[in-house]
Design a protein around this motif. Structure first.
Motif, PDB file in Angstrom:
ATOM      1  N   ILE A 357     -28.932  19.683  25.224  1.00 49.75           N
ATOM      2  CA  ILE A 357     -29.559  20.815  25.917  1.00 49.75           C
ATOM      3  C   ILE A 357     -28.507  21.800  26.405  1.00 49.75           C
ATOM      4  CG2 ILE A 357     -30.929  21.476  27.936  1.00 49.75           C
ATOM      5  CD1 ILE A 357     -32.387  18.800  27.670  1.00 49.75           C
ATOM      6  N   VAL A 358     -27.403  21.286  26.940  1.00 50.32           N
ATOM      7  CA  VAL A 358     -26.322  22.167  27.389  1.00 50.32           C
ATOM      8  C   VAL A 358     -25.770  22.971  26.218  1.00 50.32           C
ATOM      9  CG1 VAL A 358     -23.961  22.204  28.266  1.00 50.32           C
ATOM     10  CG2 VAL A 358     -25.678  20.814  29.405  1.00 50.32           C
ATOM     11  N   SER A 359     -25.576  22.309  25.082  1.00 50.89           N
ATOM     12  CA  SER A 359     -25.061  23.009  23.904  1.00 50.89           C
ATOM     13  C   SER A 359     -26.033  24.082  23.419  1.00 50.89           C
ATOM     14  CB  SER A 359     -24.777  22.007  22.781  1.00 50.89           C
ATOM     15  OG  SER A 359     -23.694  21.166  23.113  1.00 50.89           O
ATOM     16  N   PHE A 360     -27.336  23.875  23.605  1.00 51.49           N
ATOM     17  CA  PHE A 360     -28.333  24.884  23.217  1.00 51.49           C
ATOM     18  C   PHE A 360     -28.040  26.204  23.932  1.00 51.49           C
ATOM     19  CE2 PHE A 360     -32.120  27.344  23.929  1.00 51.49           C
ATOM     20  CZ  PHE A 360     -32.826  27.279  22.736  1.00 51.49           C
ATOM     21  N   GLY A 361     -27.903  26.154  25.230  1.00 50.47           N
ATOM     22  CA  GLY A 361     -27.660  27.381  25.982  1.00 50.47           C
ATOM     23  C   GLY A 361     -26.362  28.047  25.596  1.00 50.47           C
ATOM     24  N   ALA A 362     -25.318  27.235  25.413  1.00 46.81           N
ATOM     25  CA  ALA A 362     -24.017  27.792  25.061  1.00 46.81           C
ATOM     26  C   ALA A 362     -24.056  28.480  23.704  1.00 46.81           C
ATOM     27  CB  ALA A 362     -22.961  26.687  25.064  1.00 46.81           C
TER      28      ALA A 362
END
Length: 463
Positions: A357-362
């Motif tokens: 999920i963190v990588s999605f935003g980045a």
């Protein structure tokens, strides 16, 4: 602003960061030992090719870092991707981009607290994971309130400790490999059985490891000469972190050659350290990794609270909660408390899902930033020399294609959760703009454009 300005004594963020301080901040955010954050998970999914996945991610991030460097020279303010996308594509796109990036800023402290719990529990199982995580939250929250100078000094010590450990591990890993021959030195990079799709899925998850470089752009308001220092710090952080991640993951794979032999992927590093040099290296790693998690949580919490403060100050979020500075510490105490509450999710969260999920935003924000360079410096510009076509056309286009592809390579659950977050952001934007009939409010991340004055008592809380 002159020293005699009536606003000169008002609380504001302080310009104390040079290139070394910004690089240390960026490395603290990424954490040199972040290679072990998702090492076991990615090692399992890529069948032992974490180093190759890092190479793919580094290539995408290098092009994107170049885009950030170009943009921060033109717009040396603390808004980062939000400011750049707004300048290029307007307020609505800017808001959604900032909203997407806010997802990983909000959740990265949570991941660090989760890691503190996982690794301490793996070594000392008598205490539950949630209690370790809760203690980490308390320490970081207190340091965040005290202020940026304390954060900078704490980061210097903790990043230095991680570098020392990385060097010690590299020496001992090489010694172990020499004493235990029988594996091809190319195995961690490539073999005929590896699938390209799994490498890109792993690379997409690893995007969170590089978040520190774009976080540097949020510190423009606290950097000296930001047009010069911030671009240099961005490129240096990516180069140093990328080389370190690849080298450490390569050596770790040569030490533990069978991905299926790892008992717990979430805490794989503990097993690898034991194989490399025994219990003492496990203890050294645990101490260093805890320092890495605290440093990264500090840096990420500082960044996200600055963003939330700016949004609260300008009325995008509730001003009474987010738009206040402590008169004593000059830090946004309401925003810090809010991030602490969000981080409580670490008590029940799953590491692999949170990382995705963190990588999605980045990756979403990285893609838009690359497009913003093309729009601002090529489409809107009058000068189109061969150098401009390469620097502001081809290079960011390659960065966009790579990050966009990685974005769609994320796990299904992480991608769906990210899309839900985007939908929530669009609905919120529709609400504050009355169905997109009015322009969204502009967030001024530079206090010089929206200073706190002695009359702004509702923005200052005594602490």
């Amino acid at each position: 602003m002159s020293e005699t300005s009536p606003t000169s004594s008002a609380p504001r963020l302080r310009r104390v960061m040079g290139v070394p301080g910004l690089v240390i901040f960026g490395l603290a955010y990424t954490a040199p030992l972040a290679v072990f954050t998702t090492y076991g998970v990615v090692n399992e999914s890529t069948s032992g090719h974490v180093a190759t996945a890092y190479l793919i991610t580094l290539l995408a991030v290098l092009f994107t870092a170049g885009s950030y460097a170009a943009l921060v020279r033109a717009y040396p303010v603390a808004g980062g991707a939000y400011t750049y996308s707004r300048r290029a594509f307007g307020g609505n796109v800017g808001f959604v981009t900032g909203w997407a990036l806010l997802l990983d800023y909000l959740l990265l402290p949570l991941i660090n607290y989760l890691l503190i719990g996982i690794y301490l529990h793996a070594e000392y199982p008598a205490v539950p994971i949630w209690l370790y995580s809760l203690l980490g939250m308390g320490v970081v929250t207190v340091l965040s309130v005290v202020g940026i100078v304390v954060v900078r000094n704490a980061n210097l010590v903790m990043v230095g400790l991680q570098m020392v450990f990385a060097l010690v591990f590299a020496v001992l890993a090489v010694k172990h490999i020499v004493e235990n021959p029988g594996v091809s030195l190319l195995q961690p990079i490539y073999d005929q059985g590896v699938a390209t799709a799994t490498l890109f899925t792993g690379a997409a998850t690893l995007a969170l490891s590089f978040l520190g470089f774009d976080a540097i752009s949020t510190m423009s308001e606290e950097a000296r000469d930001p047009r010069r220092t911030v671009p240099r710090a961005i490129m240096l952080t990516v180069a140093i972190a990328g080389m370190l991640f690849i080298a450490v993951s390569y050596l770790a794979t040569l030490v533990q050659r069978d991905p299926s032999a790892i008992v717990d992927p979430d805490s794989a590093a503990i097993e690898i350290m034991g194989m490399t040099a025994g219990q003492w290296l496990q203890t050294f790693f645990l101490f260093s990794f805890m320092a890495a998690c605290v440093a990264s949580a500090l840096a990420s919490q500082v960044s996200v609270t600055r963003i939330l403060y700016a949004m609260g100050r300008d009325g995008v979020l509730p001003r009474k909660l987010f738009g206040r500075l402590s008169r004593r510490f000059q830090t946004p105490v309401g925003a810090i408390a809010f991030v602490g509450v969000i981080s409580l999710i670490a008590l029940v969260a799953d590491l692999g899902t949170m990382a995705s999920i963190v990588s999605f935003g980045a990756l979403a924000a990285f893609s838009v930033v690359n497009l913003a360079v093309i729009k601002l410096f090529l489409v809107d510009a009058t000068e189109r020399t061969p150098w401009h076509l390469f620097r502001y056309g081809l290079a960011p286009a390659i960065g966009f294609l790579l990050t966009f592809y990685l974005w769609f390579s994320l796990s299904r659950l992480g991608f769906i959760a990210g899309l839900v977050w985007i939908v929530v952001g669009v609905l919120y934007l529709a609400g504050i703009t009355r169905g997109f009939r009015k322009a969204p409010p502009e967030i001024q991340f530079d206090a010089e454009h929206s200073p706190l004055t002695p009359h702004d008592d509702d923005r200052v809380v005594k602490l």
